[in-house]
Design a protein around this motif. Sequence first.
Motif, PDB file in Angstrom:
ATOM      1  N   TYR A  47       0.823  -1.223   0.000  1.00 53.13           N
ATOM      2  CA  TYR A  47       0.000   0.000   0.000  1.00 53.13           C
ATOM      3  C   TYR A  47       0.850   1.263   0.000  1.00 53.13           C
ATOM      4  O   TYR A  47       0.382   2.331  -0.402  1.00 53.13           O
ATOM      5  N   ASN A  48       2.105   1.138   0.411  1.00 52.16           N
ATOM      6  CA  ASN A  48       3.015   2.278   0.257  1.00 52.16           C
ATOM      7  C   ASN A  48       3.306   2.538  -1.221  1.00 52.16           C
ATOM      8  O   ASN A  48       3.352   3.682  -1.654  1.00 52.16           O
ATOM      9  N   LEU A  49       3.473   1.469  -1.978  1.00 50.94           N
ATOM     10  CA  LEU A  49       3.731   1.628  -3.414  1.00 50.94           C
ATOM     11  C   LEU A  49       2.507   2.201  -4.121  1.00 50.94           C
ATOM     12  O   LEU A  49       2.621   3.074  -4.990  1.00 50.94           O
ATOM     13  N   ILE A  50       1.344   1.704  -3.732  1.00 53.08           N
ATOM     14  CA  ILE A  50       0.106   2.204  -4.331  1.00 53.08           C
ATOM     15  C   ILE A  50      -0.037   3.707  -4.053  1.00 53.08           C
ATOM     16  O   ILE A  50      -0.376   4.496  -4.930  1.00 53.08           O
ATOM     17  N   GLU A  51       0.276   4.095  -2.816  1.00 52.06           N
ATOM     18  CA  GLU A  51       0.180   5.498  -2.427  1.00 52.06           C
ATOM     19  C   GLU A  51       1.209   6.352  -3.197  1.00 52.06           C
ATOM     20  O   GLU A  51       0.894   7.446  -3.666  1.00 52.06           O
ATOM     21  N   ALA A  52       2.431   5.827  -3.318  1.00 54.72           N
ATOM     22  CA  ALA A  52       3.474   6.556  -4.041  1.00 54.72           C
ATOM     23  C   ALA A  52       3.045   6.807  -5.489  1.00 54.72           C
ATOM     24  O   ALA A  52       3.187   7.910  -6.016  1.00 54.72           O
ATOM     25  N   GLU A  53       2.481   5.781  -6.092  1.00 51.08           N
ATOM     26  CA  GLU A  53       2.040   5.929  -7.479  1.00 51.08           C
ATOM     27  C   GLU A  53       0.910   6.949  -7.600  1.00 51.08           C
ATOM     28  O   GLU A  53       0.896   7.791  -8.499  1.00 51.08           O
ATOM     29  N   LYS A  54      -0.019   6.872  -6.650  1.00 53.70           N
ATOM     30  CA  LYS A  54      -1.150   7.799  -6.624  1.00 53.70           C
ATOM     31  C   LYS A  54      -0.662   9.244  -6.568  1.00 53.70           C
ATOM     32  O   LYS A  54      -1.205  10.138  -7.196  1.00 53.70           O
ATOM     33  N   LYS A  80      11.080  -3.928  -9.963  1.00 52.09           N
ATOM     34  CA  LYS A  80       9.954  -4.617 -10.606  1.00 52.09           C
ATOM     35  C   LYS A  80       8.875  -3.643 -11.072  1.00 52.09           C
ATOM     36  O   LYS A  80       8.284  -3.825 -12.123  1.00 52.09           O
ATOM     37  N   PHE A  81       8.622  -2.602 -10.253  1.00 55.68           N
ATOM     38  CA  PHE A  81       7.488  -1.725 -10.557  1.00 55.68           C
ATOM     39  C   PHE A  81       7.896  -0.349 -11.091  1.00 55.68           C
ATOM     40  O   PHE A  81       7.077   0.569 -11.155  1.00 55.68           O
ATOM     41  N   GLY A  82       9.184  -0.198 -11.436  1.00 55.96           N
ATOM     42  CA  GLY A  82       9.601   1.015 -12.127  1.00 55.96           C
ATOM     43  C   GLY A  82       9.825   2.245 -11.267  1.00 55.96           C
ATOM     44  O   GLY A  82       9.574   3.364 -11.716  1.00 55.96           O
ATOM     45  N   PHE A  83      10.275   2.055 -10.035  1.00 59.58           N
ATOM     46  CA  PHE A  83      10.660   3.192  -9.196  1.00 59.58           C
ATOM     47  C   PHE A  83      12.181   3.224  -9.066  1.00 59.58           C
ATOM     48  O   PHE A  83      12.829   2.178  -9.021  1.00 59.58           O
ATOM     49  N   LYS A  84      12.729   4.441  -8.938  1.00 61.83           N
ATOM     50  CA  LYS A  84      14.113   4.575  -8.478  1.00 61.83           C
ATOM     51  C   LYS A  84      14.115   4.284  -6.987  1.00 61.83           C
ATOM     52  O   LYS A  84      13.120   4.549  -6.306  1.00 61.83           O
ATOM     53  N   THR A  85      15.212   3.762  -6.457  1.00 62.81           N
ATOM     54  CA  THR A  85      15.241   3.542  -5.010  1.00 62.81           C
ATOM     55  C   THR A  85      16.557   4.031  -4.399  1.00 62.81           C
ATOM     56  O   THR A  85      17.614   3.926  -5.020  1.00 62.81           O
ATOM     57  N   THR A  86      16.438   4.549  -3.200  1.00 60.22           N
ATOM     58  CA  THR A  86      17.621   4.908  -2.411  1.00 60.22           C
ATOM     59  C   THR A  86      17.468   4.287  -1.027  1.00 60.22           C
ATOM     60  O   THR A  86      16.393   4.388  -0.420  1.00 60.22           O
TER      61      THR A  86
END
Length: 299
Positions: A47-54, A80-86
Amino acid sequence: MFDFEIHSPEEEIHLPILKDNNVRLFIKRDDLIHPFISGNKWRKLKYNLIEAEKQGKKHLVSFGGAYSNHILALAAAGAKFGFKTTGFIRGEEIYNPMLSLCKIFGMSLCFVNREAYKHKIKLYNDIFTEETDTYFIDEGGAGKLAEKGCREIIKELKRAYNYIFCAAGTGTTASGIINEIALKNLETEINIVCVLKGYESISEDINLLLDKPYRYNILHDYHFGGYAKTKPKLIEFIQYVSKHTGMLTDPIYTGKTLFAIIDQVKQGKIKPNSKIIMIHTGGVFGILGMLDKFNKKGS
Ligand SMILES: *Cc1c(COP(=O)(O)O)cnc(C)c1O
Protein backbone atom coordinates in the motif's frame (compact mmCIF):
# COMPACT_ATOMS: atom_id res chain seq x y z
CA MET A 1 -0.43 -3.33 -11.13
CA PHE A 2 0.77 -4.06 -7.62
CA ASP A 3 -1.51 -7.04 -7.29
CA PHE A 4 0.94 -9.38 -8.87
CA GLU A 5 -0.33 -12.87 -8.38
CA ILE A 6 1.12 -14.06 -5.14
CA HIS A 7 1.61 -17.62 -4.05
CA SER A 8 1.49 -18.20 -0.30
CA PRO A 9 0.02 -21.62 0.48
CA GLU A 10 -0.76 -23.04 3.90
CA GLU A 11 1.51 -26.04 4.13
CA GLU A 12 1.50 -28.59 6.91
CA ILE A 13 4.86 -29.61 8.31
CA HIS A 14 5.50 -32.88 10.05
CA LEU A 15 7.81 -33.34 13.01
CA PRO A 16 7.64 -36.21 15.53
CA ILE A 17 7.05 -33.85 18.46
CA LEU A 18 3.86 -32.56 16.81
CA LYS A 19 2.52 -36.02 16.18
CA ASP A 20 3.39 -37.17 19.70
CA ASN A 21 1.37 -34.29 21.11
CA ASN A 22 -1.45 -34.71 18.64
CA VAL A 23 -1.26 -31.22 17.17
CA ARG A 24 -1.01 -30.11 13.55
CA LEU A 25 1.21 -27.26 12.42
CA PHE A 26 0.63 -25.36 9.20
CA ILE A 27 2.88 -22.67 7.78
CA LYS A 28 1.51 -19.72 5.82
CA ARG A 29 4.34 -19.55 3.30
CA ASP A 30 4.71 -15.81 2.79
CA ASP A 31 8.38 -16.57 2.24
CA LEU A 32 7.33 -17.95 -1.16
CA ILE A 33 5.72 -14.69 -2.32
CA HIS A 34 8.94 -13.61 -4.05
CA PRO A 35 12.60 -14.56 -3.53
CA PHE A 36 13.58 -10.98 -2.61
CA ILE A 37 10.32 -9.09 -1.99
CA SER A 38 9.64 -11.64 0.63
CA GLY A 39 7.18 -12.27 3.39
CA ASN A 40 5.80 -9.47 5.44
CA LYS A 41 8.02 -6.97 3.63
CA TRP A 42 5.83 -7.29 0.55
CA ARG A 43 2.72 -6.99 2.73
CA LYS A 44 4.13 -3.83 4.27
CA LEU A 45 5.27 -2.28 1.01
CA LYS A 46 2.20 -2.90 -1.11
CA TYR A 47 0.00 0.00 0.00
CA ASN A 48 3.02 2.28 0.26
CA LEU A 49 3.73 1.63 -3.41
CA ILE A 50 0.11 2.20 -4.33
CA GLU A 51 0.18 5.50 -2.43
CA ALA A 52 3.47 6.56 -4.04
CA GLU A 53 2.04 5.93 -7.48
CA LYS A 54 -1.15 7.80 -6.62
CA GLN A 55 0.95 10.81 -5.63
CA GLY A 56 2.96 10.52 -8.85
CA LYS A 57 6.22 9.80 -7.01
CA LYS A 58 8.96 8.03 -8.87
CA HIS A 59 11.66 7.58 -6.27
CA LEU A 60 11.31 5.53 -3.09
CA VAL A 61 13.61 6.32 -0.17
CA SER A 62 13.96 4.26 2.97
CA PHE A 63 16.21 3.22 5.83
CA GLY A 64 17.64 0.06 7.32
CA GLY A 65 20.58 -1.87 8.72
CA ALA A 66 23.20 -3.64 6.61
CA TYR A 67 21.17 -6.89 6.62
CA SER A 68 17.73 -5.35 6.31
CA ASN A 69 15.12 -7.55 4.65
CA HIS A 70 13.09 -4.41 4.12
CA ILE A 71 15.84 -2.67 2.12
CA LEU A 72 16.35 -5.68 -0.12
CA ALA A 73 12.59 -5.98 -0.66
CA LEU A 74 12.40 -2.29 -1.52
CA ALA A 75 15.26 -2.56 -4.02
CA ALA A 76 13.65 -5.52 -5.79
CA ALA A 77 10.13 -4.04 -5.69
CA GLY A 78 11.39 -0.72 -7.04
CA ALA A 79 13.05 -2.52 -9.92
CA LYS A 80 9.95 -4.62 -10.61
CA PHE A 81 7.49 -1.72 -10.56
CA GLY A 82 9.60 1.02 -12.13
CA PHE A 83 10.66 3.19 -9.20
CA LYS A 84 14.11 4.57 -8.48
CA THR A 85 15.24 3.54 -5.01
CA THR A 86 17.62 4.91 -2.41
CA GLY A 87 18.51 3.08 0.78
CA PHE A 88 20.09 4.83 3.76
CA ILE A 89 22.17 2.18 5.49
CA ARG A 90 23.10 2.50 9.14
CA GLY A 91 26.84 2.38 9.86
CA GLU A 92 30.09 2.48 7.95
CA GLU A 93 30.30 1.59 4.30
CA ILE A 94 30.52 -2.16 3.99
CA TYR A 95 29.73 -4.76 1.41
CA ASN A 96 27.85 -7.94 2.07
CA PRO A 97 25.71 -10.21 -0.11
CA MET A 98 22.47 -8.43 0.89
CA LEU A 99 23.75 -5.00 -0.09
CA SER A 100 25.30 -6.35 -3.29
CA LEU A 101 21.88 -7.68 -4.26
CA CYS A 102 20.39 -4.24 -3.56
CA LYS A 103 22.93 -2.69 -5.91
CA ILE A 104 22.22 -5.26 -8.60
CA PHE A 105 18.57 -4.18 -8.38
CA GLY A 106 19.71 -0.61 -9.02
CA MET A 107 19.35 0.85 -5.55
CA SER A 108 21.57 3.79 -4.58
CA LEU A 109 23.11 3.11 -1.20
CA CYS A 110 23.95 5.88 1.21
CA PHE A 111 25.84 4.92 4.36
CA VAL A 112 25.20 7.11 7.38
CA ASN A 113 26.78 7.00 10.81
CA ARG A 114 24.69 5.92 13.75
CA GLU A 115 24.28 9.43 15.10
CA ALA A 116 22.94 10.88 11.85
CA TYR A 117 20.78 7.80 11.36
CA LYS A 118 18.89 8.61 14.54
CA HIS A 119 17.50 11.71 12.84
CA LYS A 120 16.09 9.98 9.79
CA ILE A 121 13.47 12.53 8.84
CA LYS A 122 15.98 15.37 9.03
CA LEU A 123 18.44 13.43 6.92
CA TYR A 124 15.76 12.77 4.34
CA ASN A 125 14.62 16.38 4.31
CA ASP A 126 18.16 17.76 4.07
CA ILE A 127 19.09 15.62 1.11
CA PHE A 128 15.84 15.69 -0.81
CA THR A 129 14.58 19.25 -0.17
CA GLU A 130 14.70 20.17 -3.85
CA GLU A 131 13.15 16.96 -5.05
CA THR A 132 9.45 16.62 -5.64
CA ASP A 133 9.31 13.05 -6.82
CA THR A 134 10.63 11.25 -3.72
CA TYR A 135 8.46 9.18 -1.41
CA PHE A 136 9.58 8.44 2.14
CA ILE A 137 8.99 4.97 3.57
CA ASP A 138 9.87 4.49 7.22
CA GLU A 139 12.41 1.94 8.39
CA GLY A 140 10.98 -1.54 8.06
CA GLY A 141 7.98 -0.07 6.24
CA ALA A 142 6.22 0.71 9.53
CA GLY A 143 2.90 2.55 9.80
CA LYS A 144 -0.78 2.40 8.94
CA LEU A 145 -0.34 1.55 5.25
CA ALA A 146 1.91 -1.34 6.25
CA GLU A 147 -0.61 -2.57 8.81
CA LYS A 148 -3.30 -2.52 6.12
CA GLY A 149 -1.26 -4.81 3.88
CA CYS A 150 -0.67 -7.28 6.71
CA ARG A 151 -4.41 -7.81 7.19
CA GLU A 152 -4.36 -9.67 3.90
CA ILE A 153 -2.39 -12.48 5.50
CA ILE A 154 -5.51 -13.37 7.50
CA LYS A 155 -7.92 -12.61 4.66
CA GLU A 156 -6.21 -15.29 2.58
CA LEU A 157 -6.40 -18.11 5.15
CA LYS A 158 -8.39 -21.08 3.87
CA ARG A 159 -8.81 -22.99 7.12
CA ALA A 160 -9.75 -22.21 10.71
CA TYR A 161 -6.99 -22.46 13.29
CA ASN A 162 -6.94 -22.67 17.07
CA TYR A 163 -3.65 -20.79 17.38
CA ILE A 164 -1.65 -18.37 15.30
CA PHE A 165 2.01 -17.50 15.85
CA CYS A 166 3.88 -14.63 14.26
CA ALA A 167 7.23 -12.92 14.84
CA ALA A 168 7.39 -9.27 15.83
CA GLY A 169 10.11 -6.67 15.47
CA THR A 170 8.12 -3.44 15.47
CA GLY A 171 4.78 -5.24 15.83
CA THR A 172 3.28 -3.70 12.69
CA THR A 173 2.65 -7.09 11.11
CA ALA A 174 1.15 -8.32 14.37
CA SER A 175 -1.26 -5.38 14.50
CA GLY A 176 -2.59 -6.12 11.00
CA ILE A 177 -3.11 -9.74 11.96
CA ILE A 178 -4.87 -8.84 15.21
CA ASN A 179 -7.13 -6.28 13.52
CA GLU A 180 -8.29 -8.74 10.89
CA ILE A 181 -8.85 -11.56 13.39
CA ALA A 182 -10.88 -9.17 15.56
CA LEU A 183 -12.88 -7.96 12.56
CA LYS A 184 -13.71 -11.51 11.52
CA ASN A 185 -14.45 -12.57 15.09
CA LEU A 186 -12.19 -15.59 14.75
CA GLU A 187 -11.60 -17.74 17.79
CA THR A 188 -7.91 -18.11 17.01
CA GLU A 189 -5.62 -17.48 19.97
CA ILE A 190 -2.97 -14.97 18.93
CA ASN A 191 0.67 -15.41 20.00
CA ILE A 192 3.21 -12.80 19.03
CA VAL A 193 6.87 -13.75 19.42
CA CYS A 194 8.94 -10.68 20.28
CA VAL A 195 12.48 -11.08 18.88
CA LEU A 196 13.93 -8.11 20.77
CA LYS A 197 15.14 -8.34 24.33
CA GLY A 198 13.44 -6.16 26.94
CA TYR A 199 10.97 -4.60 24.50
CA GLU A 200 8.19 -4.76 27.06
CA SER A 201 6.41 -1.76 25.56
CA ILE A 202 5.82 -3.54 22.25
CA SER A 203 2.18 -4.09 23.27
CA GLU A 204 1.72 -0.30 23.54
CA ASP A 205 3.11 0.09 20.03
CA ILE A 206 0.86 -2.66 18.71
CA ASN A 207 -2.17 -1.17 20.46
CA LEU A 208 -1.58 2.18 18.72
CA LEU A 209 -2.36 0.47 15.42
CA LEU A 210 -5.41 -1.51 16.61
CA ASP A 211 -8.93 -0.54 15.57
CA LYS A 212 -10.23 -1.64 18.96
CA PRO A 213 -8.74 -3.31 22.03
CA TYR A 214 -8.31 -7.04 21.55
CA ARG A 215 -6.79 -9.95 23.44
CA TYR A 216 -3.45 -11.37 22.33
CA ASN A 217 -0.37 -12.86 23.97
CA ILE A 218 3.18 -11.64 23.60
CA LEU A 219 5.92 -14.19 24.17
CA HIS A 220 9.02 -12.48 25.53
CA ASP A 221 11.14 -15.56 26.25
CA TYR A 222 12.32 -16.45 22.77
CA HIS A 223 14.67 -13.61 21.81
CA PHE A 224 17.84 -15.73 22.29
CA GLY A 225 19.79 -12.78 23.67
CA GLY A 226 18.20 -10.04 21.59
CA TYR A 227 17.72 -8.75 18.07
CA ALA A 228 20.05 -10.51 15.60
CA LYS A 229 21.54 -12.45 18.51
CA THR A 230 21.53 -16.19 18.47
CA LYS A 231 22.55 -19.24 20.47
CA PRO A 232 23.85 -22.65 19.37
CA LYS A 233 20.53 -24.17 20.46
CA LEU A 234 18.67 -22.02 17.93
CA ILE A 235 21.16 -22.72 15.15
CA GLU A 236 20.83 -26.46 15.79
CA PHE A 237 17.06 -26.16 15.79
CA ILE A 238 17.03 -24.33 12.45
CA GLN A 239 19.27 -27.00 10.99
CA TYR A 240 17.03 -29.76 12.34
CA VAL A 241 13.86 -28.20 10.93
CA SER A 242 15.42 -27.47 7.54
CA LYS A 243 16.65 -31.03 7.27
CA HIS A 244 13.31 -32.56 8.21
CA THR A 245 10.93 -30.28 6.30
CA GLY A 246 12.82 -28.70 3.39
CA MET A 247 11.78 -25.29 4.68
CA LEU A 248 14.29 -22.63 5.72
CA THR A 249 13.78 -20.35 8.65
CA ASP A 250 16.08 -17.49 9.58
CA PRO A 251 17.90 -17.00 12.90
CA ILE A 252 16.46 -13.51 13.46
CA TYR A 253 12.69 -13.92 13.19
CA THR A 254 11.10 -17.09 11.87
CA GLY A 255 13.52 -19.56 13.48
CA LYS A 256 12.74 -18.04 16.87
CA THR A 257 9.01 -18.18 16.14
CA LEU A 258 9.05 -21.83 15.18
CA PHE A 259 11.20 -22.61 18.20
CA ALA A 260 8.59 -20.90 20.37
CA ILE A 261 5.80 -23.00 18.87
CA ILE A 262 7.62 -26.28 19.45
CA ASP A 263 8.52 -25.21 22.98
CA GLN A 264 4.89 -24.32 23.75
CA VAL A 265 3.85 -27.73 22.43
CA LYS A 266 6.48 -29.42 24.64
CA GLN A 267 5.26 -27.49 27.65
CA GLY A 268 1.71 -28.72 27.03
CA LYS A 269 0.40 -25.21 26.39
CA ILE A 270 -1.27 -26.28 23.14
CA LYS A 271 -4.48 -28.27 23.47
CA PRO A 272 -4.50 -31.73 21.84
CA ASN A 273 -6.25 -32.02 18.47
CA SER A 274 -5.64 -28.40 17.65
CA LYS A 275 -4.39 -26.74 14.51
CA ILE A 276 -1.68 -24.10 14.62
CA ILE A 277 -0.76 -21.67 11.88
CA MET A 278 2.61 -19.99 11.83
CA ILE A 279 3.10 -17.00 9.56
CA HIS A 280 6.41 -17.48 7.77
CA THR A 281 7.29 -13.81 7.44
CA GLY A 282 10.15 -14.54 5.02
CA GLY A 283 13.60 -13.06 5.41
CA VAL A 284 15.56 -16.27 4.90
CA PHE A 285 18.52 -14.21 3.64
CA GLY A 286 19.08 -13.38 7.29
CA ILE A 287 21.04 -16.62 7.20
CA LEU A 288 23.63 -14.94 4.95
CA GLY A 289 24.73 -12.76 7.85
CA MET A 290 25.28 -15.78 10.07
CA LEU A 291 26.67 -18.44 7.77
CA ASP A 292 29.73 -18.88 9.98
CA LYS A 293 27.45 -20.09 12.76
CA PHE A 294 26.21 -22.91 10.55
CA ASN A 295 29.68 -23.89 9.41
CA LYS A 296 30.97 -25.09 12.76
CA LYS A 297 32.91 -28.30 12.61
CA GLY A 298 30.88 -31.39 13.23
CA SER A 299 27.49 -29.98 12.26
C1 LIG B 1 10.85 -7.38 9.39
C2 LIG B 1 10.50 -8.78 9.74
C3 LIG B 1 9.64 -9.10 10.82
C4 LIG B 1 9.12 -8.06 11.78
O1 LIG B 1 7.98 -7.41 11.32
P1 LIG B 1 7.32 -6.24 12.18
O2 LIG B 1 6.16 -5.82 11.38
O3 LIG B 1 8.36 -5.14 12.28
O4 LIG B 1 7.00 -6.75 13.52
C5 LIG B 1 9.31 -10.43 11.02
N1 LIG B 1 9.83 -11.40 10.25
C6 LIG B 1 10.67 -11.15 9.23
C7 LIG B 1 11.22 -12.27 8.45
C8 LIG B 1 11.04 -9.83 8.94
O5 LIG B 1 11.89 -9.60 7.93
